[in-house]
Motif scaffolding. Structure first.
Motif, PDB file in Angstrom:
ATOM      1  N   ARG A   6     -30.611  23.713   9.435  1.00 59.27           N
ATOM      2  CA  ARG A   6     -31.942  24.005   8.913  1.00 59.27           C
ATOM      3  C   ARG A   6     -32.418  22.795   8.111  1.00 59.27           C
ATOM      4  N   ARG A   7     -33.623  22.348   8.363  1.00 61.04           N
ATOM      5  CA  ARG A   7     -34.192  21.214   7.637  1.00 61.04           C
ATOM      6  C   ARG A   7     -34.826  21.717   6.346  1.00 61.04           C
ATOM      7  N   VAL A   8     -34.398  21.145   5.220  1.00 65.19           N
ATOM      8  CA  VAL A   8     -34.805  21.631   3.908  1.00 65.19           C
ATOM      9  C   VAL A   8     -35.331  20.486   3.046  1.00 65.19           C
ATOM     10  N   GLY A  42     -36.862  25.652   3.413  1.00 67.36           N
ATOM     11  CA  GLY A  42     -36.934  25.172   4.783  1.00 67.36           C
ATOM     12  C   GLY A  42     -38.324  24.764   5.231  1.00 67.36           C
ATOM     13  N   GLU A  44     -41.406  24.615   7.714  1.00 73.23           N
ATOM     14  CA  GLU A  44     -42.011  25.619   8.588  1.00 73.23           C
ATOM     15  C   GLU A  44     -42.862  24.926   9.649  1.00 73.23           C
ATOM     16  N   TRP A  86     -25.393  29.558   6.257  1.00 82.38           N
ATOM     17  CA  TRP A  86     -26.532  28.648   6.253  1.00 82.38           C
ATOM     18  C   TRP A  86     -26.009  27.217   6.342  1.00 82.38           C
ATOM     19  N   GLN A  88     -27.449  23.440   6.250  1.00 79.48           N
ATOM     20  CA  GLN A  88     -28.710  22.815   5.848  1.00 79.48           C
ATOM     21  C   GLN A  88     -28.587  21.305   5.726  1.00 79.48           C
TER      22      GLN A  88
END
Length: 164
Positions: A6-8, A42, A44, A86, A88
């Motif tokens: 997940r890109r955060v 994250g 969107e 998760w 990240q």
């Protein structure tokens, strides 16, 4: 095949007194497991990291008058939370606010944040370095001290992976 991380975008938000803003979170299924962490979340859709950092900061704190600076740290982390794992890829932006600390409160939490965030507070470097509470990213006090003394690095510092 492994799922992509997940890109955060996270924000190292400093006030005029060089205090850092952290949120206090807990595991929804185990409220005794708590930690402090930087605002962010994250990306969107086709959002950029910068857009996500500012959106998340506004949603979580209500702050919109923020000067977003460079990415100062990057890290990969993997942890169990709310019944799933998760993974990240986190980018940490340095940011400054001129607004009074007292003006900050948990603004518009998501459903998951409402079940897992108890509030937020400003921390001095001394408070952060003395706390025995869990804080993410790991070594945040040391990282903050270096940032305050030396300023932002010329290229983002890649932190050791944090896998829980």
């Amino acid at each position: 095949m492994a799922e992509e991380a997940r890109r955060v975008a996270r924000v190292v938000l400093l006030d005029p007194d060089d205090r850092i803003l952290l949120l206090h979170g807990y595991e929804p299924d185990d409220p005794d497991t708590t930690w402090w962490f930087t605002p962010g979340g994250g990306l969107e859709g086709d959002e950029t990291h910068e857009e996500a950092a500012l959106r998340e900061l506004s949603e979580e704190t209500g702050l919109t008058d923020v000067e977003l600076g460079p990415v100062v740290w990057q890290r990969f982390c993997s942890f169990p939370f709310a019944g799933r794992r998760w993974d990240q890829d986190e980018w940490y932006y340095l940011a400054r606010t001129r607004q009074a600390s007292a003006a900050v409160a948990l603004a518009d939490p998501t459903e998951l944040e409402a079940r897992s965030v108890t509030g937020l507070r400003w921390w001095t470097y001394a408070e952060l370095s003395a706390t025995r509470e869990t804080v993410y990213p790991t070594r945040l006090a040391e990282l903050l001290r270096t940032l305050l003394v030396e300023g932002p690095p010329s290229a983002p510092l890649v932190l050791a992976p944090d896998i829980v």
